[in-house]
Design a protein around this motif. Structure first.
Motif, PDB file in Angstrom:
ATOM      1  N   LEU A   1      12.779  -5.804   3.574  1.00  0.00           N
ATOM      2  CA  LEU A   1      11.385  -5.414   3.394  1.00  0.00           C
ATOM      3  C   LEU A   1      11.116  -5.206   1.908  1.00  0.00           C
ATOM      4  CD1 LEU A   1       8.733  -4.640   4.798  1.00  0.00           C
ATOM      5  CD2 LEU A   1       9.558  -2.293   4.850  1.00  0.00           C
ATOM      6  N   GLY A   2      10.109  -5.867   1.387  1.00  0.00           N
ATOM      7  CA  GLY A   2       9.765  -5.758  -0.026  1.00  0.00           C
ATOM      8  C   GLY A   2      10.475  -6.765  -0.910  1.00  0.00           C
ATOM      9  N   GLN A   3      11.390  -7.523  -0.357  1.00  0.00           N
ATOM     10  CA  GLN A   3      12.135  -8.520  -1.135  1.00  0.00           C
ATOM     11  C   GLN A   3      11.220  -9.702  -1.459  1.00  0.00           C
ATOM     12  OE1 GLN A   3      15.636  -9.903   0.849  1.00  0.00           O
ATOM     13  NE2 GLN A   3      16.073 -11.473  -0.659  1.00  0.00           N
ATOM     14  N   THR A   4      11.343 -10.224  -2.658  1.00  0.00           N
ATOM     15  CA  THR A   4      10.561 -11.384  -3.075  1.00  0.00           C
ATOM     16  C   THR A   4      11.420 -12.634  -2.970  1.00  0.00           C
ATOM     17  OG1 THR A   4       9.348  -9.997  -4.626  1.00  0.00           O
ATOM     18  CG2 THR A   4       9.196 -12.369  -4.938  1.00  0.00           C
ATOM     19  N   LEU A   5      10.904 -13.648  -2.283  1.00  0.00           N
ATOM     20  CA  LEU A   5      11.605 -14.915  -2.129  1.00  0.00           C
ATOM     21  C   LEU A   5      10.742 -16.027  -2.691  1.00  0.00           C
ATOM     22  CD1 LEU A   5      12.751 -14.634   1.594  1.00  0.00           C
ATOM     23  CD2 LEU A   5      14.177 -14.376  -0.413  1.00  0.00           C
ATOM     24  N   SER A   6      11.392 -16.986  -3.301  1.00  0.00           N
ATOM     25  CA  SER A   6      10.621 -18.148  -3.739  1.00  0.00           C
ATOM     26  C   SER A   6      10.408 -19.048  -2.527  1.00  0.00           C
ATOM     27  CB  SER A   6      11.357 -18.902  -4.848  1.00  0.00           C
ATOM     28  OG  SER A   6      12.475 -19.566  -4.328  1.00  0.00           O
ATOM     29  N   LEU A   7       9.268 -19.674  -2.466  1.00  0.00           N
ATOM     30  CA  LEU A   7       8.929 -20.536  -1.351  1.00  0.00           C
ATOM     31  C   LEU A   7       9.917 -21.685  -1.225  1.00  0.00           C
ATOM     32  CD1 LEU A   7       6.964 -21.058   0.935  1.00  0.00           C
ATOM     33  CD2 LEU A   7       5.536 -22.335  -0.665  1.00  0.00           C
ATOM     34  N   GLU A   8      10.374 -22.229  -2.345  1.00  0.00           N
ATOM     35  CA  GLU A   8      11.295 -23.347  -2.328  1.00  0.00           C
ATOM     36  C   GLU A   8      12.645 -22.960  -1.715  1.00  0.00           C
ATOM     37  OE1 GLU A   8       9.724 -22.431  -5.267  1.00  0.00           O
ATOM     38  OE2 GLU A   8       8.126 -23.902  -5.001  1.00  0.00           O
ATOM     39  N   SER A   9      13.172 -21.780  -2.111  1.00  0.00           N
ATOM     40  CA  SER A   9      14.475 -21.376  -1.571  1.00  0.00           C
ATOM     41  C   SER A   9      14.380 -21.060  -0.086  1.00  0.00           C
ATOM     42  CB  SER A   9      15.036 -20.163  -2.332  1.00  0.00           C
ATOM     43  OG  SER A   9      14.248 -19.028  -2.112  1.00  0.00           O
ATOM     44  N   LEU A  10      13.252 -20.481   0.341  1.00  0.00           N
ATOM     45  CA  LEU A  10      13.063 -20.209   1.777  1.00  0.00           C
ATOM     46  C   LEU A  10      12.953 -21.520   2.553  1.00  0.00           C
ATOM     47  CD1 LEU A  10      12.677 -18.143   4.004  1.00  0.00           C
ATOM     48  CD2 LEU A  10      10.237 -18.136   3.500  1.00  0.00           C
ATOM     49  N   GLN A  11      12.231 -22.491   2.026  1.00  0.00           N
ATOM     50  CA  GLN A  11      12.123 -23.790   2.676  1.00  0.00           C
ATOM     51  C   GLN A  11      13.473 -24.469   2.776  1.00  0.00           C
ATOM     52  OE1 GLN A  11       9.195 -25.733   0.228  1.00  0.00           O
ATOM     53  NE2 GLN A  11       7.562 -25.407   1.733  1.00  0.00           N
ATOM     54  N   ASP A  12      14.263 -24.415   1.710  1.00  0.00           N
ATOM     55  CA  ASP A  12      15.593 -25.029   1.735  1.00  0.00           C
ATOM     56  C   ASP A  12      16.488 -24.366   2.783  1.00  0.00           C
ATOM     57  OD1 ASP A  12      14.845 -26.731  -0.281  1.00  0.00           O
ATOM     58  OD2 ASP A  12      15.795 -25.532  -1.890  1.00  0.00           O
ATOM     59  N   SER A  13      16.433 -23.015   2.861  1.00  0.00           N
ATOM     60  CA  SER A  13      17.239 -22.289   3.839  1.00  0.00           C
ATOM     61  C   SER A  13      16.841 -22.665   5.265  1.00  0.00           C
ATOM     62  CB  SER A  13      17.092 -20.774   3.663  1.00  0.00           C
ATOM     63  OG  SER A  13      17.574 -20.376   2.424  1.00  0.00           O
ATOM     64  N   LEU A  14      15.559 -22.753   5.535  1.00  0.00           N
ATOM     65  CA  LEU A  14      15.091 -23.070   6.874  1.00  0.00           C
ATOM     66  C   LEU A  14      15.336 -24.523   7.247  1.00  0.00           C
ATOM     67  CD1 LEU A  14      11.774 -21.008   6.959  1.00  0.00           C
ATOM     68  CD2 LEU A  14      13.947 -20.460   8.071  1.00  0.00           C
ATOM     69  N   GLN A  15      15.232 -25.416   6.273  1.00  0.00           N
ATOM     70  CA  GLN A  15      15.477 -26.829   6.562  1.00  0.00           C
ATOM     71  C   GLN A  15      16.950 -27.110   6.830  1.00  0.00           C
ATOM     72  OE1 GLN A  15      13.788 -28.972   3.278  1.00  0.00           O
ATOM     73  NE2 GLN A  15      11.743 -29.031   4.190  1.00  0.00           N
ATOM     74  N   SER A  16      17.830 -26.333   6.247  1.00  0.00           N
ATOM     75  CA  SER A  16      19.258 -26.563   6.468  1.00  0.00           C
ATOM     76  C   SER A  16      19.692 -26.131   7.853  1.00  0.00           C
ATOM     77  CB  SER A  16      20.077 -25.834   5.408  1.00  0.00           C
ATOM     78  OG  SER A  16      19.965 -24.434   5.569  1.00  0.00           O
TER      79      SER A  16
END
Length: 165
Positions: free
Chosen positions: A149-164
């Motif tokens: 909660l409150g953590q900032t994620l870059s959209l690109e890294s989240l997309q890469d994690s979900l696509q893998s």
């Protein structure tokens, strides 16, 4: 307070398992220590679940014929074991439906998470659930990531994690 048993690490009090004082429990314990095959017959269904729950300290798989029976074992198991889980089979009729499908997915994911993270517990399931094709333990462990909660994620890294996945 003599009917309660203290769990060593957490200090949690659970009811003592009445089956742990039976002759058959001691015979099963001796056979497990000798790594002999186990075969038990002629005992009631309620005693079967109590016997299984007596072997805490490891993961126990309790395989049931029906999901209704698995839910009964789960209710009994939660009395004597803190970490007792139901791994439901996919309900293919309703799996894509929002309410039931999401519930089943959540329950299955929670079971897999605890299998990876916890050292002991009771997993209650049915044969159809066991026959489903699942990824291995290491694949699941590598696919898990935590977002605080409150953590900032870059959209690109989240997309890469979900696509893998």
């Amino acid at each position: 307070m003599h009917n309660l048993e203290k769990m060593p690490e957490e200090g949690i009090l659970l009811p003592k398992n009445p089956a742990s004082k039976t002759r058959i429990f001691f015979e099963l314990t001796e056979a497990l220590e000798k790594k002999e095959p186990l075969f038990v017959e002629g005992i009631s269904d309620s005693l079967k679940s109590l016997l299984a729950l007596g072997f805490r300290g490891k993961w126990i798989l309790y395989l049931c014929k029906t999901e209704e029976r698995a839910k009964e074992i789960l209710q009994d198991g939660k009395i004597f074991a803190e970490n007792c889980l139901l791994f439901p089979a996919k309900d293919y009729l309703f799996y894509k439906a929002d309410t039931r499908g999401n519930y089943i997915s959540r329950e299955r994911s929670e079971c897999l998470r605890q299998l990876v993270e916890e050292e002991e517990g009771v997993l209650v399931t049915t044969l159809p659930a066991m026959l489903e094709n699942l990824e291995g333990k290491n694949a699941f462990r590598q696919a898990v990531f935590t977002v605080q909660l409150g953590q900032t994620l870059s959209l690109e890294s989240l997309q890469d994690s979900l696509q893998s996945l």
